[in-house]
Structure formats: structure tokens, C-alpha cells
Design an enzyme around this catalytic site. Sequence first.
Site, PDB file in Angstrom:
ATOM      1  N   LYS A 252       4.488 -10.330 -16.494  1.00 13.95           N
ATOM      2  CA  LYS A 252       5.538  -9.684 -15.864  1.00 13.95           C
ATOM      3  C   LYS A 252       6.498  -8.748 -16.973  1.00 13.95           C
ATOM      4  O   LYS A 252       6.838  -9.169 -17.776  1.00 13.95           O
ATOM      5  CB  LYS A 252       6.478 -10.728 -15.215  1.00 13.95           C
ATOM      6  CG  LYS A 252       7.562 -10.193 -14.447  1.00 13.95           C
ATOM      7  CD  LYS A 252       8.349 -11.224 -13.646  1.00 13.95           C
ATOM      8  CE  LYS A 252       9.726 -10.540 -13.345  1.00 13.95           C
ATOM      9  NZ  LYS A 252      10.498 -11.570 -12.310  1.00 13.95           N
ATOM     10  N   ASP A 257      16.235  -6.642 -14.280  1.00 12.46           N
ATOM     11  CA  ASP A 257      15.913  -7.155 -12.921  1.00 12.46           C
ATOM     12  C   ASP A 257      17.531  -7.261 -12.287  1.00 12.46           C
ATOM     13  O   ASP A 257      18.200  -8.420 -12.757  1.00 12.46           O
ATOM     14  CB  ASP A 257      15.337  -8.496 -12.978  1.00 12.46           C
ATOM     15  CG  ASP A 257      15.432  -9.091 -11.590  1.00 12.46           C
ATOM     16  OD1 ASP A 257      15.522  -8.410 -10.547  1.00 12.46           O
ATOM     17  OD2 ASP A 257      14.991 -10.088 -11.239  1.00 12.46           O
ATOM     18  N   LYS A 264      21.900  -9.519  -7.652  1.00 13.32           N
ATOM     19  CA  LYS A 264      22.374 -10.669  -8.195  1.00 13.32           C
ATOM     20  C   LYS A 264      23.725 -10.794  -8.545  1.00 13.32           C
ATOM     21  O   LYS A 264      24.547  -9.664  -8.693  1.00 13.32           O
ATOM     22  CB  LYS A 264      21.671 -10.567  -9.681  1.00 13.32           C
ATOM     23  CG  LYS A 264      20.082 -10.973  -9.569  1.00 13.32           C
ATOM     24  CD  LYS A 264      19.536 -11.220 -10.861  1.00 13.32           C
ATOM     25  CE  LYS A 264      17.919 -11.356 -10.629  1.00 13.32           C
ATOM     26  NZ  LYS A 264      17.584 -12.746 -10.400  1.00 13.32           N
ATOM     27  N   ASP A 334      14.956  -9.379  -4.697  1.00 10.27           N
ATOM     28  CA  ASP A 334      15.103 -10.204  -5.939  1.00 10.27           C
ATOM     29  C   ASP A 334      13.762 -10.941  -6.337  1.00 10.27           C
ATOM     30  O   ASP A 334      13.609 -11.522  -7.518  1.00 10.27           O
ATOM     31  CB  ASP A 334      16.245 -11.084  -5.883  1.00 10.27           C
ATOM     32  CG  ASP A 334      16.704 -11.364  -7.184  1.00 10.27           C
ATOM     33  OD1 ASP A 334      16.133 -10.741  -8.272  1.00 10.27           O
ATOM     34  OD2 ASP A 334      17.516 -12.306  -7.440  1.00 10.27           O
ATOM     35  N   GLU A 336      11.064  -9.846  -6.716  1.00  3.38           N
ATOM     36  CA  GLU A 336      10.195  -8.532  -7.327  1.00  3.38           C
ATOM     37  C   GLU A 336       9.006  -8.809  -8.135  1.00  3.38           C
ATOM     38  O   GLU A 336       8.022  -7.938  -8.120  1.00  3.38           O
ATOM     39  CB  GLU A 336      11.105  -7.624  -8.031  1.00  3.38           C
ATOM     40  CG  GLU A 336      11.433  -7.505  -9.363  1.00  3.38           C
ATOM     41  CD  GLU A 336      12.146  -8.923  -9.967  1.00  3.38           C
ATOM     42  OE1 GLU A 336      12.660  -9.412  -9.133  1.00  3.38           O
ATOM     43  OE2 GLU A 336      12.118  -9.398 -10.960  1.00  3.38           O
ATOM     44  N   ARG A 338       6.612 -11.061  -8.497  1.00  3.10           N
ATOM     45  CA  ARG A 338       5.264 -11.183  -7.717  1.00  3.10           C
ATOM     46  C   ARG A 338       4.794 -10.072  -6.907  1.00  3.10           C
ATOM     47  O   ARG A 338       3.669 -10.103  -6.893  1.00  3.10           O
ATOM     48  CB  ARG A 338       5.686 -12.591  -6.644  1.00  3.10           C
ATOM     49  CG  ARG A 338       6.714 -12.127  -5.403  1.00  3.10           C
ATOM     50  CD  ARG A 338       7.185 -13.456  -4.906  1.00  3.10           C
ATOM     51  NE  ARG A 338       8.169 -14.084  -5.646  1.00  3.10           N
ATOM     52  CZ  ARG A 338       8.578 -15.444  -5.156  1.00  3.10           C
ATOM     53  NH1 ARG A 338       8.456 -15.824  -4.080  1.00  3.10           N
ATOM     54  NH2 ARG A 338       9.603 -15.761  -5.822  1.00  3.10           N
TER      55      ARG A 338
END
Length: 487
Positions: A252, A257, A264, A334, A336, A338
Site C-alpha cells: 500500500k 491519507d 479524518k 477513507d 481507500e 483496499r
Amino acid sequence: MNIYTKNIRENECVCDALILPSVEGLSGKRKDLLASVSALLGKISPSEFQGKKNELLLVPSPADIRPKRILFVGLGKKEDINPEGVRQAGGKALALLRNSGISAVALSTATLSDLNMSPAYFVEGALLGLYTYDRYKKEKETKAVRALTILTQPTKALGDHLKTVTALASGVSFARDLVNAPSNDMTPSDMARVALSLKGKNIAVRVLEKKACERLGMGSYLSVSKGSAEPPKFIVLEYKGARKAPVVLIGKSVTFDSGGINIKPSDGLEKMKYDMAGGAAVLGIMKSAASLNLPVSLVGILPATENLPGGNATRPGDIVRSIDGTTIEIINTDAEGRLTLADALGYAKKYKPSAIIDIATLTGACSIALGNETVAMMGTDRGLIETLRQSADFTNEKVWEMPLYEEYREYLKSDVADIKNIGGKTGSLVTSACFLKEFAGDTPWVHLDIAGTAWTEKDKPYTPKGASGIGVRLIVDGILRSLRRTS
Ligand code: BES
Ligand code: ZN
Ligand code: ZN
């Protein structure tokens, strides 16, 4: 730090400090020690040093020997000593020597060899523990241990073991540097540049740009990058050390993020620079494997992107199509990681891999379940899971398997698409893997969630605060283990 092996006596070694690993309780009665050192030890009270695990005592040496100081380092009780204990002793000892401004040190190997422990474990801990990150500091750390001399007969076996731990430590440091870097200097383009720097005689690197990813139908991966001004970079590395079906390693690589539209909370948001730790681990593994010339075939895939909100960002409720045609309803932007891994898993299939391992800071739920000590592991291949479990025991990069029963698939049922990207609050560590399993299909696959372990808030014996570089030693050991089994 340079490592030397020299077969000279301890009292004759010209150095700033001689390291004496010591077993708990046996310190006073050691016959292997020189008389004057033994006498010195006799004067040390148990309140100063008993040889307990990771206990340290630095003292001036007796006048009749050449080393200037002696560092006693505790290994703990004889029956509990293992390679990990020796690594930890190495990490603690060298950090203390460095912080004391000591430059040339030597390692006594008498006790280690009595215990049947290779001094290379000590060196491994030392190299890992000496890591520092001061790229952005005006004042650089000037203290450094420049030479570590192992006092023993050089042998081929020791030489090989030292090469292995040196390659591992430089793979780990490489990964740590990338993860510690701030997101403004570690964008997807920066990751691509770093990957390209590994290009060499046995590593090939390709970077697929947004257009190429569109043509391949990677709607899931690309949806994550839509809110960001930074272009996505789908990075592919191939290491060919053997002519066999490759093991694909997917990391990943979300370079920041924010959560996207499902933004978040701001507390701790700066930590989301480490959401590319999986990709960094894969680069570290490729680097180590190539420098060890491992007779394996590896493919590394890093679907690098940022996850930001913006006028063009993906919205909750949007439906995207992945490389294998599966439609995904994005309930939460969020989740994201995967989405990026789904397309990487689909892309991996073109290599007809013997196995796929993905490594990802995938869920907050991972640290809720396992804290900051253990990697969550789920997968479809018992053999691979068992190998990684053994590697975890050996490397102390701990893993714990979570169940991946098919009943969890229901949690991901969407009313409008083939699957949705989250399964609700309960079981979310497992359902994240369940989502990935859909894209791994029949290929033997294991997922490692490193959300709780990629970063450490406190110094550990050979892992200074910050990026841990987890995954590099674990997976390289897994590769070495499967090689030993097949040869
Ligand atoms: N990158 C995070 C997971 C994470 C959290 C890594 C904390 C390291 C530390 C991931 O993309 C994420 O946000 N996951 C969500 C999933 C949820 C929306 C189902 C999470 O865990 O909250
Ligand atoms: Zn996220
Ligand atoms: Zn993430």
C-alpha cells in the site's frame, strides 16, 4: 559503521570499548575472562550489573589491557537466550556507545559462542539500532560508531551471515527513510523516483502513468487519486534471480491519507504520511533480495497515490469499476487502501504468480485489536501463512492470524454494485481482508495489516522511535525459508 572480523585476543585489541556480552548470574564466575577483567567484575556490585536482559554497564578497563573501556551487556538467563535477545543486546549496546561518543568498538565472542549464538545477530541489532533520521535538521548527529570488530576467527559461514544481516539492515533503513519522509517530499512521483533508483542489473522498474492505468481499467485505484493534484504512479519492479513463477509483493502506497471526502479528524493526522509503509517495505525487500542475489523471482507493485478531498474527489456513494470488471460502491472514501490494492491484485494476475503477499497500513481496527506489537495476517494459503508465522517467530516481527471465514463476505454486500468498500464497524479488520480476497481470487495469497506496527512512538531495543521498517525482515526471511525448503 564498518564491520571487521579479527582473530586476536581481547586484551590486545586497540579500541575505545570492548563489548562483553554477559549471562545473568554468571558474571562473577566467568573463566573465559582475563584475570584483570574478572577481578574488575568481582568489584562490581549486583546493584550495578547482574547481566539481566539488556542491562548495560560501561566502565574504564584495567590498566593491563588495550581496550580503553569495557561495556558489559546483559543477555538475561542462559535458558532464555535466543537470536532475538542477541539482536536486542546489539541494539542497546551500540546506541549507548554511540551516545557516549565512542567510535571504535570490539565485540568479545566467547560467551556468544558458548551459547551457540552467531555474533551476526548482535551486528544485526547494532545496525538496526544505530539508525537515525536527521535529514531535515540543521544540526546533524555527529556522534557515530565507525568500526565494530568481531573478535573471532573469520569463517565462510560467519561471512555469509554478516552479509545477510547487513543487506537486511540496509533494506530496513531504506524503508524507514521513505516512511519518515514528510508527504511533501514523498509524493507518488517521489516514490516512483526512489523505485527507479533501484533499477540495476537484476531489477527492472516501470512506472504506469494515469493514462495507462485508465486504459487498463483501474477505476478503483484511480478513484483514490481524483481529489489530489499529485498524479498517481503505478510502480512495478521485477527482480529476476531465477526462472520461475514470481512471488508478487504488493505494498500500500498512499503517500498521504486525509480520508478524502470522509475526512479524518485532525488529531494525529500528520501521521498519515506513513500510509505508504507497505510500499516502502516492498522496496526494502527488493533492495535486500537483489543485494543478496537471492535465487527467486519477485515482482513488487506499488499503486502510489494521495488521498485528498477536492472538487474532483470521489464522493461517498460513487460506484467504480476495477481492473477485473468488479463494480465497487464506495461507502467511505477513507477505506481507500483496499481500493488501490484491488487493482494491484488484479494486475498481479498477469504474472501468473506462485503467491501474492500484500502488506498495508490498512485499518485502524488492526491497532485496536493487536496494539502496536503485532501484524494482523489473513490469507488463503496455509503453507504461506505457516511460513510467515515461523519467520515472525524468528525475526520477532510478530504476526497473528485472524479468521477469514466466508460468512464475512455478507458484510460487504451492496444493493447497487458487486461489492461495497466497507462492511460496517464490527469486524472491520477482517472485512478489509475479505474485500481483498475477492480480488486475489484463486491465487495463493496472504495479507499483512501493518497499521499498528509501521510506526513506533517509543524507542525499542533496535527500533528507534518513528518508522519501524516492519515487513522487510519478515518477508525476506519467509523467502529464505521457502528456498531452504525447496533446495
Ligand atoms: N490508513 C488508514 C488506516 C490507518 C489508521 C493506518 C491508523 C495507520 C494508522 C486507512 O486508510 C483507513 O482510514 N481505514 C479506515 C477504514 C474505515 C473507514 C472502514 C479506518 O481504519 O478507520
Ligand atoms: Zn483511509
Ligand atoms: Zn489509508
